[in-house]
Every structure is written in structure tokens, then in C-alpha cells.
Design an enzyme around this catalytic site. Structure first.
Site, short mmCIF file in Angstrom:
data_model
loop_
_atom_site.label_atom_id
_atom_site.label_comp_id
_atom_site.label_asym_id
_atom_site.label_seq_id
_atom_site.Cartn_x
_atom_site.Cartn_y
_atom_site.Cartn_z
N GLY A 60 -2.14 -2.41 -5.28
CA GLY A 60 -2.28 -3.64 -6.25
C GLY A 60 -0.79 -4.41 -6.19
O GLY A 60 0.04 -4.01 -5.47
N HIS A 61 -0.33 -5.01 -7.33
CA HIS A 61 0.85 -5.47 -7.58
C HIS A 61 2.17 -4.53 -7.56
O HIS A 61 2.30 -3.91 -8.71
CB HIS A 61 1.09 -6.62 -8.74
CG HIS A 61 2.32 -7.35 -8.77
ND1 HIS A 61 3.06 -6.99 -9.84
CD2 HIS A 61 2.70 -8.32 -8.14
CE1 HIS A 61 4.15 -7.94 -9.69
NE2 HIS A 61 3.67 -8.90 -8.62
N GLY A 75 8.19 -1.79 -2.23
CA GLY A 75 7.09 -1.91 -3.27
C GLY A 75 6.93 -0.30 -3.94
O GLY A 75 7.76 0.70 -3.64
N ASP A 76 5.87 -0.20 -4.14
CA ASP A 76 5.61 1.15 -4.86
C ASP A 76 4.87 1.95 -3.84
O ASP A 76 5.19 3.37 -4.11
CB ASP A 76 4.22 0.80 -5.93
CG ASP A 76 3.29 0.03 -4.99
OD1 ASP A 76 3.18 -0.96 -4.45
OD2 ASP A 76 1.95 0.68 -5.25
N ARG A 134 12.40 -5.92 1.07
CA ARG A 134 11.85 -5.51 -0.29
C ARG A 134 10.92 -4.14 0.05
O ARG A 134 10.30 -4.07 0.99
CB ARG A 134 10.60 -6.61 -0.49
CG ARG A 134 9.95 -6.42 -1.73
CD ARG A 134 8.45 -5.86 -1.33
NE ARG A 134 7.78 -5.74 -2.65
CZ ARG A 134 6.33 -5.36 -2.63
NH1 ARG A 134 5.93 -4.81 -1.59
NH2 ARG A 134 5.55 -5.32 -3.75
N THR A 171 -3.93 -2.73 1.23
CA THR A 171 -3.06 -1.39 1.34
C THR A 171 -4.37 -0.32 1.42
O THR A 171 -5.37 -0.40 0.92
CB THR A 171 -2.34 -1.13 -0.31
OG1 THR A 171 -1.30 -2.08 -0.28
CG2 THR A 171 -1.97 0.19 -0.20
#
Ligand code: ASP
Length: 313
Positions: A223-224, A201-202, A199, A171
Site C-alpha cells: 500500500g502507501h 519506501g516501506d 525514493r 507489490t
């Protein structure tokens, strides 16, 4: 205020063979953003341009080279925030455009809404004149191998693939403070290899992937994603700074706090409103770069700070 910009190219277990490409990519991106700031441009334009540069580069998981969902498709997300008025623009589930961050910037300036997804994001982008690109033209060979490896290992949550199969990439994000003291942040991603269709994500979620406030500073995370959004990582760092921690301490405390609570890794880059730098990652690696006093500082490994003199591009 002397303007400053910092960029990152994603946190993860980055294989050795991708280290140089990422370092070259973050150095180029920060130089592009720096030039805009030096010419009196806005922090918003500088962070967008830095991110656009990395969206073009297959060494990063954004734009061309984005990782693939379970159906083998690119579904990209991006967000941008203006610290002056807390205005935001974000897009998610974008498939047919080269630069999601530019569409997000357009949402910020031209839409009454903050986050637009899927078909709606496409309609908005078309209405604003963004050209579509063939979906396959966004898919790199590395992203394909990353999905194959994911399908074999089934380890969701890895954005970087090990030395055996070097498919994954990172990212991207940028944080800037311009000469007028305005803060802006931009973040863009393809998400995670093997994510389910749809999906989110953040990265497009304000407070998780991106936050900017002229009264405090700005943060871009990586990151995750499922962990970052549970922890509202970008806003957590901002809150620690508001409580008196300096940029680097706040960044370290929030990233390590997230990792110890949720057992997944992340990284973040931060600038205080006065241009103090914060960098921390709990993953093995994260590429980053910033320019200060005619020197470019950069690194990718833990505790690594490389430095060179910088002449404007
Ligand atoms: N945070 C991104 C996501 O989960 C991935 C990354 O930063 O590499 O979508």
C-alpha cells in the site's frame, strides 16, 4: 506443525481487467511455496520462491513489470526475514537484476549487514554471482503507461491506475510457517509510479514492509509506503498479536488504525506462529491466496473468499 503459506499481490484500486491475471499469479505463487513446504523445505525458501514467481509476472509491481520513477527507470526493493533468529536481508534501489528478493536472501545469509542499497547492492549481487539483465528488459508496457498517466494526473501514491489507463500493478509478499515451526516473510516491490529518483519506501524497511518472529508470527504489507513506514505497520500487527489479539483482529486493527491516522490505504497478510491467518486491506482490492487442508482460498475484493480443492503442482 502443519506448514502453511499465504501470499499477496498488492493493495490498490486494481482495474477489472487486471483482476484475473493477479488471481492466477497469486494462486501459482502460493502453490510453488506450498510445494517446497510439503517437501520439508524451509519457510525462508518457500517465501523466496513464491515471491520469485510473482517477480517474473508482469501482473505485479515487482521484478519484471515494476513501476517507474520520474526518470522512467525501475528501482526495486525487497526484504526477507527469518523468525528463528530475527535475521534479515534487504536491498533497495536495485536496477539491473531480475530477482531482488533472491539478493535480499543472500544479504540475510552471507552479509554482516541487513540493508544494502544502490551501487553497493549491485556490487554485492555481482560478487555473489547474480546475473545482470538489461534495464529495459524489466520495463513493461503497463509500467510505461502508468508513468504517463501519473505525469498527467500528478497523483503520487497510486500504485494502480484506473480503467482508462491500466498501467499500475501491485507489490508482492509471502508469509510462511514451516514444519519445524519457523516463520519467514518476504516482500518485493518496484515502489510507486512517479517516485523521485532514490525514493525508498516501506518494503525494504524491516518492521514496515516485513516482520517475522517465531514466538509470534509474520506479516507482509503493501500500500502507501510513506504511511506504512510511519506506522511501522508490520511490526504494529506483530505487537498487537503479542498483546493477545488473534492474527485477523490484529491485522484489521493495525491497517484501519493506519488508514484513519494517516488517510492512506494499505493491506497486510499475517500468519500467527500456529498458522492462523490474518488478511485485511483498506484499499479497494488486494489479491491474496493461501492453502490449507488441501483447499486453496483466495480473493481480491472486500469480503470475498473463494475456495477450490487443491492438488499439488
Ligand atoms: N508499499 C509499496 C511502496 O510504497 C507500494 C505497494 O505496496 O504497492 O513502495
Amino acid at each position: 506443525m502443519h506448514p502453511i503459506i499465504i501470499v499477496h499481490g498488492g493493495a490498490g484500486d486494481i482495474p477489472e481487467s487486471r483482476v484475473q491475471g493477479k488471481l492466477d499469479g497469486v494462486k501459482l505463487a502460493v502453490a510453488i511455496g506450498h510445494k517446497i513446504l510439503e517437501q520439508g523445505g524451509s519457510a525462508l525458501d518457500a517465501v523466496e520462491a513464491a515471491v520469485v514467481s510473482m517477480e517474473k509476472d508482469e501482473y505485479f509491481n515487482a521484478g519484471y513489470g515494476s513501476v517507474l520513477n520520474l526518470r522512467g527507470e525501475v528501482e526495486m526493493e525487497a526484504s526477507i526475514m527469518c523468525g528463528k533468529d530475527l535475521n534479515v536481508g534487504a536491498v533497495t534501489l536495485v536496477k539491473d537484476f531480475m530477482h531482488p528478493i533472491s539478493i535480499a536472501h543472500k544479504v540475510l545469509t552471507d552479509s554482516p549487514h541487513s540493508l544494502i542499497g544502490g551501487e553497493g547492492a549491485k556490487l554485492f549481487a555481482l560478487e555473489k554471482g547474480f546475473p545482470t539483465v538489461p534495464h529495459e528488459s524489466l520495463i513493461s508496457a503497463n509500467a510505461k503507461s502508468a508513468l504517463e498517466e501519473f505525469l498527467q494526473s500528478g497523483e503520487f501514491g497510486r500504485t494502480e491506475i484506473g480503467t482508462k489507463n491500466e498501467g499500475g500493478v501491485g507489490t508482492v509478499g509471502a508469509v510462511a510457517v514451516d514444519a519445524r515451526g519457523h516463520v519467514a516473510v518476504a516482500t518485493s516491490t518496484g515502489g510507486m509510479s512517479g517516485k523521485v529518483v532514490g525514493r525508498i519506501g516501506d518494503t525494504p524497511q524491516i518492521g514496515s514492509g516485513t516482520y517475522a518472529d517465531d514466538n509470534i508470527g509474520g506479516v507482509s504489507t503493501t500500500g502507501h509506503g510513506e504511511s506504512i513506514l510511519k506506522y511501522c505497520l508490520a511490526h504494529s500487527i506483530i505487537k498487537l498479536m503479542e498483546g493477545g489479539e488473534d492474527a485477523n483482529t490484529a491485522t484489521r486493527n493495525a491497517v484501519t488504525g493506519m488508514t484513519s491516522r494517516l488517510k492512506n490505504t494499505a493491506g497486510a497478510i499475517t500468519l500467527s506462529k500456529d498458522g492462523d491467518v490474518g488478511i485485511h486491506f483498506s484499499s479497494q482490492r488486494m489479491a491474496w491466496a493461501y492453502i490449507k487442508n488441501d483447499q486453496i482460498f483466495y480473493g481480491i475484493n472486500q469480503n470475498q473468499v473463494l475456495k477450490e480443492s487443491f492438488t499439488s503442482i
